[in-house]
Design an enzyme around this catalytic site. Structure first.
Site, PDB file in Angstrom:
ATOM      1  N   ASP A  40       0.803  -1.234   0.000  1.00 52.17           N
ATOM      2  CA  ASP A  40       0.000   0.000   0.000  1.00 52.17           C
ATOM      3  C   ASP A  40       0.833   1.278   0.000  1.00 52.17           C
ATOM      4  O   ASP A  40       0.300   2.359   0.267  1.00 52.17           O
ATOM      5  CB  ASP A  40      -0.977   0.006   1.183  1.00 52.17           C
ATOM      6  N   ARG A  51       1.027   6.952   0.026  1.00 50.21           N
ATOM      7  CA  ARG A  51       0.268   5.931   0.778  1.00 50.21           C
ATOM      8  C   ARG A  51      -1.104   5.811   0.138  1.00 50.21           C
ATOM      9  O   ARG A  51      -1.805   6.814  -0.056  1.00 50.21           O
ATOM     10  CB  ARG A  51       0.157   6.356   2.239  1.00 50.21           C
ATOM     11  N   THR A  57      -2.525  -3.014   4.008  1.00 54.45           N
ATOM     12  CA  THR A  57      -2.019  -4.349   3.708  1.00 54.45           C
ATOM     13  C   THR A  57      -1.101  -4.807   4.838  1.00 54.45           C
ATOM     14  O   THR A  57      -0.571  -3.985   5.583  1.00 54.45           O
ATOM     15  CB  THR A  57      -1.252  -4.363   2.374  1.00 54.45           C
ATOM     16  N   GLU A  59       2.084  -5.887   7.054  1.00 59.39           N
ATOM     17  CA  GLU A  59       3.380  -5.222   7.112  1.00 59.39           C
ATOM     18  C   GLU A  59       4.531  -6.164   6.740  1.00 59.39           C
ATOM     19  O   GLU A  59       4.577  -7.311   7.184  1.00 59.39           O
ATOM     20  CB  GLU A  59       3.622  -4.665   8.517  1.00 59.39           C
ATOM     21  N   ARG A 103       3.560  11.898   3.992  1.00 60.55           N
ATOM     22  CA  ARG A 103       3.336  11.114   2.786  1.00 60.55           C
ATOM     23  C   ARG A 103       2.133  11.660   2.014  1.00 60.55           C
ATOM     24  O   ARG A 103       1.161  12.139   2.603  1.00 60.55           O
ATOM     25  CB  ARG A 103       3.081   9.651   3.136  1.00 60.55           C
TER      26      ARG A 103
END
Length: 249
Positions: A40, A51, A57, A59, A103
């Site tokens: 992701d 992101r 999803t 890690e 992000r």
């Protein structure tokens, strides 16, 4: 007193085709991919991290990949089948364009126009999350997640929600909980109810507006499957609902 919020959420959700796709939209920005970080998150040619909005999803443990969460590597590999370094990506933004880490937040599309978050959900390699006010495609994302869950694909292969009646403090954290609505009432503009008289659920006044806007209805004795961050206060199990996406169809 019992509070009714117009028509049922579930009627709205089931109006979508089992194989519904998200609405087509124009791109806000076209960028160049440098690297796929995980299922992701990607890095752009200019070094900026993007992101994906609406999904989470598993890690990856980048130091010890064998210790990654189940299906984390599969989620990254799925993206690798559709995009590669040097490809053009199309971004669509929502209400918030960045997160607290700096992000970019975006719905990310391949150069051929494939919605990559939707692809992860359809493949059972991501869970649907609404964070903040970024919820542009929440209904079609939820439909995709539901179909993967019913087929027990990927992360849903051994899915078993917690029973509200049997909650214990060791269950705290981000969880899925099922139970029946009890003790439904409105207080000071907030909606409160319990699941199986054990889990206290609250929707604060500011968030309640979102539920009304989406025509959500809660009724006594309805069976619900909820998701969110479970916490305990003086032994009382509690869950806050801030968006209809937390009610799984």
């Amino acid at each position: 007193m019992i509070v009714r919020l117009f028509s049922l959420l579930f009627l709205t959700l089931f109006s979508f085709s089992l194989f519904a796709s998200c609405p087509h939209v124009g791109w806000d920005q076209t960028v160049t991919l440098k690297e796929i970080n995980d299922g992701d998150t990607v890095t752009l040619e200019n070094g900026r991290l993007v992101r994906f909005i609406g999904i989470n999803t598993p890690e990856i443990n980048h130091r010890h990949k064998s210790r990654s969460e189940p299906y984390a590597l599969e989620a990254k590999e799925l993206l690798q089948r559709y995009i590669r370094a040097g490809d053009k990506l199309h971004l669509v933004f929502d209400k918030s364009k960045t997160d607290k880490y700096g992000r970019l937040l975006a719905y990310v599309y391949s150069k051929t126009g494939r919605n990559l978050a939707l692809l992860q959900l359809q493949s059972g390699l991501a869970a649907h999350w609404v964070i903040g006010k970024n919820d542009r495609f929440w209904q079609c994302f939820q439909t995709a997640e539901k179909q993967a869950r019913l087929r027990r694909k990927g992360i849903w292969s051994d899915f078993k929600p917690l029973a509200a009646a049997n909650l214990k403090e060791s269950d705290k954290g981000y969880v899925y909980i099922s139970g029946r609505v009890s003790d439904l009432k409105e207080e000071r503009g907030a909606l409160r109810f319990k699941l199986d008289r054990k889990l206290e659920v609250i929707i604060h006044p500011s968030q309640l507006k979102v539920f009304k806007k989406n025509n959500v209805n809660f009724l006594l004795h309805d069976k619900l499957l909820l998701t969110g961050k479970l916490f305990f206060t003086r032994g009382q199990a509690k869950l806050t609902l801030y968006h209809p996406a937390q009610i799984l169809p």
